[in-house]
Design a protein around this motif. Structure first.
Motif, PDB file in Angstrom:
ATOM      1  N   GLY A 143       0.852  -1.189   0.000  1.00 26.42           N
ATOM      2  CA  GLY A 143       0.000   0.000   0.000  1.00 26.42           C
ATOM      3  C   GLY A 143       0.886   1.236   0.000  1.00 26.42           C
ATOM      4  O   GLY A 143       2.065   1.168   0.328  1.00 26.42           O
ATOM      5  N   PRO A 144       0.297   2.402  -0.361  1.00 29.70           N
ATOM      6  CA  PRO A 144       1.104   3.610  -0.563  1.00 29.70           C
ATOM      7  C   PRO A 144       1.894   4.090   0.658  1.00 29.70           C
ATOM      8  O   PRO A 144       3.066   4.433   0.534  1.00 29.70           O
ATOM      9  CB  PRO A 144       0.076   4.657  -0.984  1.00 29.70           C
ATOM     10  CG  PRO A 144      -1.077   3.880  -1.514  1.00 29.70           C
ATOM     11  CD  PRO A 144      -1.095   2.590  -0.752  1.00 29.70           C
ATOM     12  N   ALA A 145       1.302   4.128   1.830  1.00 27.82           N
ATOM     13  CA  ALA A 145       1.995   4.690   3.006  1.00 27.82           C
ATOM     14  C   ALA A 145       3.183   3.825   3.418  1.00 27.82           C
ATOM     15  O   ALA A 145       4.290   4.337   3.636  1.00 27.82           O
ATOM     16  CB  ALA A 145       1.025   4.859   4.170  1.00 27.82           C
ATOM     17  N   ASP A 146       2.975   2.522   3.538  1.00 24.90           N
ATOM     18  CA  ASP A 146       4.067   1.634   3.931  1.00 24.90           C
ATOM     19  C   ASP A 146       5.131   1.573   2.840  1.00 24.90           C
ATOM     20  O   ASP A 146       6.332   1.526   3.128  1.00 24.90           O
ATOM     21  CB  ASP A 146       3.550   0.233   4.242  1.00 24.90           C
ATOM     22  CG  ASP A 146       2.834   0.164   5.581  1.00 24.90           C
ATOM     23  OD1 ASP A 146       2.912   1.142   6.362  1.00 24.90           O
ATOM     24  OD2 ASP A 146       2.200  -0.870   5.855  1.00 24.90           O
ATOM     25  N   PHE A 147       4.711   1.581   1.583  1.00 23.12           N
ATOM     26  CA  PHE A 147       5.659   1.567   0.470  1.00 23.12           C
ATOM     27  C   PHE A 147       6.564   2.794   0.540  1.00 23.12           C
ATOM     28  O   PHE A 147       7.783   2.697   0.425  1.00 23.12           O
ATOM     29  CB  PHE A 147       4.907   1.525  -0.866  1.00 23.12           C
ATOM     30  CG  PHE A 147       5.799   1.579  -2.071  1.00 23.12           C
ATOM     31  CD1 PHE A 147       6.491   0.452  -2.488  1.00 23.12           C
ATOM     32  CD2 PHE A 147       5.932   2.760  -2.795  1.00 23.12           C
ATOM     33  CE1 PHE A 147       7.315   0.501  -3.606  1.00 23.12           C
ATOM     34  CE2 PHE A 147       6.756   2.816  -3.913  1.00 23.12           C
ATOM     35  CZ  PHE A 147       7.444   1.683  -4.322  1.00 23.12           C
ATOM     36  N   GLU A 148       5.959   3.964   0.748  1.00 20.43           N
ATOM     37  CA  GLU A 148       6.756   5.194   0.832  1.00 20.43           C
ATOM     38  C   GLU A 148       7.737   5.126   1.995  1.00 20.43           C
ATOM     39  O   GLU A 148       8.891   5.549   1.872  1.00 20.43           O
ATOM     40  CB  GLU A 148       5.851   6.413   0.982  1.00 20.43           C
ATOM     41  CG  GLU A 148       6.643   7.706   1.027  1.00 20.43           C
ATOM     42  CD  GLU A 148       5.781   8.952   1.124  1.00 20.43           C
ATOM     43  OE1 GLU A 148       6.353  10.006   1.418  1.00 20.43           O
ATOM     44  OE2 GLU A 148       4.555   8.866   0.913  1.00 20.43           O
ATOM     45  N   PRO A 200       5.692   4.725   8.593  1.00 23.21           N
ATOM     46  CA  PRO A 200       4.755   5.808   8.296  1.00 23.21           C
ATOM     47  C   PRO A 200       4.479   6.641   9.554  1.00 23.21           C
ATOM     48  O   PRO A 200       4.363   6.112  10.647  1.00 23.21           O
ATOM     49  CB  PRO A 200       3.484   5.074   7.842  1.00 23.21           C
ATOM     50  CG  PRO A 200       3.943   3.729   7.426  1.00 23.21           C
ATOM     51  CD  PRO A 200       5.152   3.408   8.267  1.00 23.21           C
ATOM     52  N   ASP A 201       4.422   7.942   9.386  1.00 19.44           N
ATOM     53  CA  ASP A 201       4.148   8.876  10.485  1.00 19.44           C
ATOM     54  C   ASP A 201       5.147   8.753  11.636  1.00 19.44           C
ATOM     55  O   ASP A 201       4.812   9.010  12.780  1.00 19.44           O
ATOM     56  CB  ASP A 201       2.717   8.686  11.017  1.00 19.44           C
ATOM     57  CG  ASP A 201       1.673   8.889   9.929  1.00 19.44           C
ATOM     58  OD1 ASP A 201       1.875   9.786   9.083  1.00 19.44           O
ATOM     59  OD2 ASP A 201       0.675   8.147   9.919  1.00 19.44           O
TER      60      ASP A 201
END
Length: 135
Positions: free
Chosen positions: A23-28, A52-53
Motif C-alpha cells: 500500500g502507498p503509506a508503507d511503500f513510501e 509511516p508517520d
C-alpha cells in the motif's frame, strides 16, 4: 524468479510488486528508509528506520526493507529471506543464498548461529552502554 528480458527493468518490477503488497503509506516508508540508508552508508554513517508517520518499523516493513536492500545491492530478486526470532521474541530477518535452504539442518544451524550472534551483540551493546553511562 530472477529472469527478465532485455526490455524489462528488474527494480521497476520489484517496486511495483512491493507497492501492491504494502500500500502507498508503507511503500513510501520503505522507499524513504532504503534511500536514507544508501545515503548514510555511502557517507559511513549508521542507518535509523522510521515507518509511516514516524512509527517504528514492524516485522513486515523490516522484511520489505531488507528485501529492497538485497535487490539494490545484488541486482537480484531471488534471495530467500528467512525469519530470525530475536531474544525478546520479536522477529528479525536474514537474506540468504539458496544453498542454505536446500538442507533443513543447514538452515536451522544458520538461524541458530545468527540468533546467537545477535543475542551476543545485544549483550555486548548493553554492557558498553552501561560502561559509557558509568564514566
Amino acid at each position: 524468479m530472477n529472469t527478465h528480458g532485455d526490455d524489462t527493468d528488474l527494480l521497476d518490477d520489484y517496486l511495483r510488486a512491493a507497492l501492491a503488497r504494502l500500500g502507498p503509506a508503507d511503500f513510501e516508508a520503505v522507499i524513504r528508509a532504503a534511500d536514507a540508508t544508501c545515503l548514510l552508508l555511502a557517507d559511513g554513517q549508521p542507518a535509523v528506520l522510521a515507518g509511516p508517520d514516524g512509527a517504528a518499523f514492524g516485522a513486515d516493513l523490516q522484511r520489505e526493507y531488507l528485501a529492497l536492500l538485497a535487490v539494490l545491492i545484488t541486482g537480484r530478486t531471488d534471495h530467500p529471506i528467512v525469519p530470525l526470532p530475536g531474544p525478546d521474541g520479536t522477529c528479525g530477518w536474514a537474506v540468504i543464498e539458496h544453498h542454505l535452504t536446500q538442507d533443513p539442518r543447514t538452515l536451522a544451524d544458520f538461524c541458530t548461529r545468527a540468533a546467537d550472534k545477535a543475542r551476543d551483540s545485544a549483550r555486548t551493546g548493553t554492557a558498553l552502554e552501561q560502561l559509557w553511562r558509568a564514566s
